[in-house]
Write a protein that holds these residues in place. Structure first.
Motif, mmCIF file in Angstrom:
data_model
loop_
_atom_site.group_PDB
_atom_site.id
_atom_site.type_symbol
_atom_site.label_atom_id
_atom_site.label_comp_id
_atom_site.label_asym_id
_atom_site.label_seq_id
_atom_site.Cartn_x
_atom_site.Cartn_y
_atom_site.Cartn_z
ATOM 1 N N VAL A 405 -2.968 95.391 -42.868
ATOM 2 C CA VAL A 405 -2.523 94.181 -42.180
ATOM 3 C C VAL A 405 -2.836 94.258 -40.693
ATOM 4 N N ALA A 406 -2.584 95.413 -40.099
ATOM 5 C CA ALA A 406 -2.688 95.555 -38.648
ATOM 6 C C ALA A 406 -4.113 95.379 -38.143
ATOM 7 N N ILE A 407 -5.060 95.985 -38.809
ATOM 8 C CA ILE A 407 -6.432 95.966 -38.297
ATOM 9 C C ILE A 407 -7.003 94.547 -38.246
ATOM 10 N N PRO A 408 -6.880 93.729 -39.301
ATOM 11 C CA PRO A 408 -7.353 92.340 -39.164
ATOM 12 C C PRO A 408 -6.602 91.550 -38.095
ATOM 13 N N MET A 409 -5.282 91.759 -37.977
ATOM 14 C CA MET A 409 -4.515 91.015 -36.982
ATOM 15 C C MET A 409 -4.943 91.373 -35.564
ATOM 16 N N ILE A 410 -5.113 92.660 -35.296
ATOM 17 C CA ILE A 410 -5.464 93.095 -33.944
ATOM 18 C C ILE A 410 -6.910 92.742 -33.614
ATOM 19 N N LEU A 411 -7.830 93.008 -34.549
ATOM 20 C CA LEU A 411 -9.238 92.698 -34.284
ATOM 21 C C LEU A 411 -9.455 91.196 -34.114
ATOM 22 N N GLY A 412 -8.633 90.399 -34.776
ATOM 23 C CA GLY A 412 -8.752 88.956 -34.621
ATOM 24 C C GLY A 412 -8.442 88.490 -33.212
ATOM 25 N N LEU A 413 -7.604 89.248 -32.495
ATOM 26 C CA LEU A 413 -7.278 88.909 -31.114
ATOM 27 C C LEU A 413 -8.241 89.541 -30.115
ATOM 28 N N LEU A 414 -8.779 90.704 -30.454
ATOM 29 C CA LEU A 414 -9.629 91.432 -29.514
ATOM 30 C C LEU A 414 -11.104 91.071 -29.626
ATOM 31 N N SER A 415 -11.530 90.546 -30.772
ATOM 32 C CA SER A 415 -12.948 90.253 -30.980
ATOM 33 C C SER A 415 -13.113 88.891 -31.643
ATOM 34 N N GLU A 420 -13.447 85.594 -41.482
ATOM 35 C CA GLU A 420 -12.298 85.456 -42.384
ATOM 36 C C GLU A 420 -12.522 86.244 -43.663
ATOM 37 N N ARG A 421 -13.754 86.241 -44.175
ATOM 38 C CA ARG A 421 -14.052 86.985 -45.399
ATOM 39 C C ARG A 421 -13.880 88.483 -45.180
ATOM 40 N N SER A 422 -14.314 88.987 -44.036
ATOM 41 C CA SER A 422 -14.180 90.424 -43.773
ATOM 42 C C SER A 422 -12.712 90.824 -43.673
ATOM 43 N N ALA A 423 -11.888 89.982 -43.053
ATOM 44 C CA ALA A 423 -10.459 90.282 -42.936
ATOM 45 C C ALA A 423 -9.792 90.292 -44.308
ATOM 46 N N LEU A 424 -10.164 89.330 -45.150
ATOM 47 C CA LEU A 424 -9.564 89.240 -46.479
ATOM 48 C C LEU A 424 -9.914 90.458 -47.326
ATOM 49 N N TRP A 425 -11.206 90.808 -47.371
ATOM 50 C CA TRP A 425 -11.618 91.942 -48.190
ATOM 51 C C TRP A 425 -11.161 93.272 -47.589
ATOM 52 N N GLY A 426 -11.120 93.361 -46.280
ATOM 53 C CA GLY A 426 -10.600 94.573 -45.659
ATOM 54 C C GLY A 426 -9.151 94.810 -46.033
ATOM 55 N N PHE A 427 -8.361 93.739 -46.000
ATOM 56 C CA PHE A 427 -6.953 93.844 -46.384
ATOM 57 C C PHE A 427 -6.805 94.240 -47.849
ATOM 58 N N ALA A 477 -6.803 106.841 -44.974
ATOM 59 C CA ALA A 477 -7.668 106.228 -45.987
ATOM 60 C C ALA A 477 -7.638 104.707 -45.895
ATOM 61 N N THR A 478 -6.448 104.131 -45.761
ATOM 62 C CA THR A 478 -6.355 102.670 -45.687
ATOM 63 C C THR A 478 -6.944 102.142 -44.382
ATOM 64 N N SER A 479 -6.767 102.883 -43.287
ATOM 65 C CA SER A 479 -7.316 102.447 -41.998
ATOM 66 C C SER A 479 -8.836 102.405 -42.032
ATOM 67 N N LEU A 480 -9.441 103.501 -42.475
ATOM 68 C CA LEU A 480 -10.901 103.569 -42.501
ATOM 69 C C LEU A 480 -11.487 102.554 -43.477
ATOM 70 N N THR A 481 -10.837 102.406 -44.628
ATOM 71 C CA THR A 481 -11.341 101.454 -45.621
ATOM 72 C C THR A 481 -11.290 100.031 -45.080
ATOM 73 N N THR A 482 -10.165 99.666 -44.477
ATOM 74 C CA THR A 482 -10.026 98.312 -43.937
ATOM 75 C C THR A 482 -11.019 98.058 -42.810
ATOM 76 N N PHE A 483 -11.116 98.993 -41.878
ATOM 77 C CA PHE A 483 -11.983 98.794 -40.716
ATOM 78 C C PHE A 483 -13.457 98.708 -41.120
ATOM 79 N N THR A 485 -14.760 98.123 -44.021
ATOM 80 C CA THR A 485 -15.017 96.949 -44.857
ATOM 81 C C THR A 485 -15.238 95.719 -43.986
ATOM 82 N N MET A 486 -14.402 95.556 -42.963
ATOM 83 C CA MET A 486 -14.564 94.416 -42.061
ATOM 84 C C MET A 486 -15.885 94.491 -41.301
#
Length: 589
Positions: A405-415, A420-427, A477-483, A485-486
């Motif tokens: 959850v955190a990585i898509p939320m934070i990256l959405g504000l910083l970059s 949207e597809r990358s955030a969904l699949w990353g999550f 594992a979840t951090s690297l996979t989410t990041f 993937t995005m």
């Protein structure tokens, strides 16, 4: 071991007075809540100092008085270090995100996801976040029920029902204003209690030099063999992500203030409080190794110290302070979860044209629902769990849910690049991997696969022969996979023009300072609203009167003088605030 004090009339007087004061604050704000924005974000009019203290109090619970003192008692100063990880976590959100949350002009912590990504992400994170917070709140409510049961001798079920009911009532009545003001009052109670128990513990042990001489070698080091720098860095990263995303109540404290400059001040005030707070609170637990050696359950060290050192009345004050820690966290969670359910679900999906009166009613009903669900979760908890067992449950839960959850939320504000597809699949992929690995943790037999090795009973997974705790592996594992993937999906399928057009207004809004949009130019709209000064001032005076009322039971001159000085100081500050609030409006016209 010396005979410990038992609760007496002055203690019950302090505890009951504390609960009555919390309810009175909720009742004070009840009729002032005219609209959803006032109920859930204080009409963006909460002062930065009040929001900062509320942030600080909402970021830990009574678990802090069980887990961290336990670590200090067993391993030394590292218990303080593990709470100091909040300092870099808060600095990150203050420097990079605080002004963006305020400029986003949002009314809930997940609202911006629709404008930055899509309505799907907004709803997905809403429905994922609320159950996670309810379970987490259930654990915290169980912890405070256990504490009340041990401290006061009440039945654990009724302890949870009573404490949870009081929190729910004042949050239900007064919304975020009641939450913020009660947080401030609870902070004052906590500070007063800490100021009293710290010198008493040092004096009882013979002074600072004698305490230091009696500690094992390395006991005051920042880390220990059990909790080294690797674990500290892991906690820093996890807290940084969590406090900037999944911890909705903390995000709410940034956007409920008048301007982006106030949002930054809010964060900096929390950094200051976290630098000085943990040592003052938990050094008595280190001193406790000499005052109360050989405890079988180190999680009871703080209540045991209170019973040993504090006279009648002051013991009740400290118990109230420990209540305050969890009540602040839970009331904030109840309010912000109800906010998401009301604003992001009910209003967005069911009743877009609902009146403000209807939304406040729904908000109160959602607050009631969240509180009752958390209470139900607490009642289902196993009664035999120890302090560190609860801590491990919380850490594991957040290890799975935080990064996806955190990585898509934070990256959405910083970059502006991530789609949207990358955030969904990353999550989805990050969460799926976390759940799979967590399921493997219950596999009863040892196994190895390529460079991985699992040994049941140790809660550790070995990489190339190097063991790491389960929660660290889950988080990594979840951090690297989410990041990744995005990054991968954004690289192979860049943002199309239609999506760019969709997010551009939101990104432009992040560049516009508060107060410069046409609808924000009306100074009356910006400055009017509920004033906290009068109620805060009166509440401080009431606390001072309660503290002075128990002076005859002080037991020794040190406690008497400390209690009297704190009481006089609170009266002076309370009078100043109450008088300054006389000329300020209570509710916007």
């Amino acid at each position: 071991m010396e005979t410990q004090n038992i609760l007496k009339f002055p203690d019950y007087f302090m505890i009951i007075g504390y609960f009555v004061l919390m309810l009175a604050i909720g009742l004070y704000f009840y009729r002032s809540m005219k609209g959803i924005k006032e109920y859930f974000s204080g009409s963006n009019n909460i002062p930065w100092w009040l929001s900062g203290v509320s942030f600080y109090m909402s970021s830990f619970s009574v678990m802090a008085f069980i887990t961290y003192p336990s670590l200090c008692y067993r391993f030394g100063f590292v218990g303080v270090t593990l709470l100091w990880v909040a300092v870099p976590a808060t600095l990150f959100s203050t420097i990079f995100l605080a002004h963006k949350w305020r400029r986003a002009r949002i009314e809930s912590p997940v609202e911006y996801l629709e404008h930055r990504y899509s309505p799907v992400l907004r709803q997905l994170f809403s429905w994922q976040g609320v159950p996670t917070k309810v379970i987490d709140d259930g654990i915290k409510l169980f912890a405070i029920g256990t504490f009340i049961s041990v401290s006061l001798g009440f039945d654990i079920k009724w302890s949870m029902v009573g404490a949870g009911g009081i929190m729910l009532l004042y949050t239900f009545m007064g919304g975020l204003w009641a939450v913020a003001v009660t947080d401030f009052i609870q902070f004052i109670i906590l500070t007063a209690a800490v100021i009293i128990i710290l010198p008493l513990s040092l004096i009882r042990a013979g002074g600072i030099s004698q305490v230091l001489d009696g500690l094992p070698e390395g006991f005051m080091n920042l880390t220990s063999p059990e909790y080294g720098w690797g674990y500290v860095i892991y906690l820093v990263v996890m807290y940084t992500l969590a406090w900037s995303s999944v911890n909705w109540a903390l995000i709410q404290r940034y956007y409920c203030v008048p301007t982006e400059r106030d949002a930054v001040k809010t964060g900096l005030s929390v950094v200051f409080l976290y630098i000085i707070g943990p040592p003052l609170m938990f050094i008595p637990a280190i001193v406790g190794t000499q005052l109360l050696p050989g405890l079988t359950d180190a999680g009871t060290i703080y209540p045991a110290l209170c019973r040993l050192l504090l006279p009648a009345g002051m013991l009740g004050l400290m118990i109230s302070a420990m209540f305050a820690a969890t009540m602040s966290t839970l009331s904030g969670d109840y309010n912000v979860c109800a906010n998401v359910l009301t604003h992001d679900v009910y209003r967005r999906l069911l009743r877009p044209a609902a009146s403000q009166r209807e939304l406040v009613l729904v908000g109160r009903l959602m607050t009631l629902l969240v509180g009752l669900l958390a209470l139900g979760a607490a009642l289902l908890m196993a009664y035999q769990a120890k302090a560190e067992d609860l801590f491990n449950i919380m850490v594991t839960l957040f290890s799975i849910a935080t990064a996806p959850v955190a990585i898509p939320m934070i990256l959405g504000l910083l970059s502006r690049s991530f789609t949207e597809r990358s955030a969904l699949w990353g999550f989805l992929l990050g969460l799926l991997l976390g759940l799979v690995l967590f399921g493997f943790s219950y596999y009863p037999h040892p196994f190895s696969f390529l460079f991985l090795e699992w040994t049941p009973g140790k809660d550790q997974i070995a990489f190339f022969g190097h063991a790491a705790s389960l929660e660290m592996v889950l988080f990594l594992a979840t951090s690297l996979t989410t990041f990744f993937t995005m990054v991968f999906i954004t690289a192979i399928s860049p943002m199309k023009q239609t999506e760019k057009d969709h997010i551009e207004p939101f990104l432009q809004r992040l560049q516009i300072p508060i107060g410069t949009l046409p609808e924000e130019m009306d100074s009356e709209t910006v400055k009017s609203g509920v004033s906290p000064f009068r109620i805060v001032g009166v509440s401080l005076i009431i606390i001072a009167v309660m503290m002075m009322a128990v002076l005859p039971w002080s037991g020794n001159w040190t406690t008497f003088i400390l209690n009297a000085i704190i009481g006089v100081f609170l009266v002076i500050v309370g009078l100043a605030l109450a008088l300054s609030g006389r000329s300020k409006p209570l509710v916007a016209e």
